[in-house]
Design a protein around this motif. Structure first.
Motif, short mmCIF file in Angstrom:
data_model
loop_
_atom_site.label_atom_id
_atom_site.label_comp_id
_atom_site.label_asym_id
_atom_site.label_seq_id
_atom_site.Cartn_x
_atom_site.Cartn_y
_atom_site.Cartn_z
N PRO A 78 0.83 -1.21 0.00
CA PRO A 78 0.00 0.00 0.00
C PRO A 78 0.86 1.26 0.00
CG PRO A 78 0.08 -0.95 2.19
CD PRO A 78 0.80 -1.90 1.29
N THR A 79 0.36 2.29 -0.65
CA THR A 79 0.99 3.62 -0.62
C THR A 79 -0.13 4.64 -0.50
OG1 THR A 79 0.90 3.91 -3.02
CG2 THR A 79 2.89 2.87 -2.13
N ALA A 80 0.23 5.90 -0.39
CA ALA A 80 -0.77 6.96 -0.25
C ALA A 80 -1.66 7.06 -1.49
CB ALA A 80 -0.08 8.30 0.01
N ASP A 81 -1.11 6.76 -2.66
CA ASP A 81 -1.89 6.81 -3.90
C ASP A 81 -2.29 5.40 -4.29
OD1 ASP A 81 -1.54 9.65 -4.11
OD2 ASP A 81 0.50 9.29 -4.88
N ASP A 82 -1.81 4.97 -5.44
CA ASP A 82 -2.07 3.60 -5.89
C ASP A 82 -1.11 2.65 -5.20
OD1 ASP A 82 -4.09 4.25 -7.67
OD2 ASP A 82 -2.68 4.66 -9.30
N GLN A 97 1.85 0.19 -4.64
CA GLN A 97 3.14 0.06 -5.29
C GLN A 97 3.36 -1.40 -5.66
OE1 GLN A 97 6.49 0.50 -2.69
NE2 GLN A 97 7.91 0.87 -4.36
#
Length: 114
Positions: free
Chosen positions: A58-62, A64
């Motif tokens: 998980p990352t802040a956007d999509d 990884q």
């Protein structure tokens, strides 16, 4: 009987490549050891794992996505898994103390399934 997942963790063979003869002896020892598990009714299934794969984090956007089931800074890999049946965690632990992967600086993680 309970079911246990055993994750086989081994040194990453791409970092230090063992001699071919040592690898062959290890493979034969594992084969013989697994045949004993089968003969004694512990073995349900298992497989060695390929070195290639992907990791999704998980990352802040999509999320990884990276190639490989490892990070560059890790010195070990999950080399395979086994599903075993046994009466208790202590029984599986006793079996794993005889696993040939321990002879190659590897180790195992034992988890009961739900």
């Amino acid at each position: 009987m309970k079911t246990y997942l055993v994750l086989v963790r081994e040194p990453d063979g791409r970092m230090v490549i063992p001699p071919a003869e040592d690898m062959q002896q290890h493979q034969l020892a594992m084969k013989s050891w697994i045949e004993g598990l089968v003969a004694n009714g512990y073995w349900l299934s298992g497989q060695a794992l390929m070195l290639s794969g992907r990791v999704v984090r998980p990352t802040a956007d999509d999320p990884q996505v990276t190639d490989g089931p490892y990070r560059v800074d890790e010195l070990e890999i999950v080399g395979g898994y086994m599903l075993l049946q046994a009466a208790s965690l202590d029984d599986v632990t006793a079996l794993m103390k005889t696993c040939p992967v321990l002879d190659t600086d590897g180790f195992v993680e034992i988890r009961e399934t739900m």
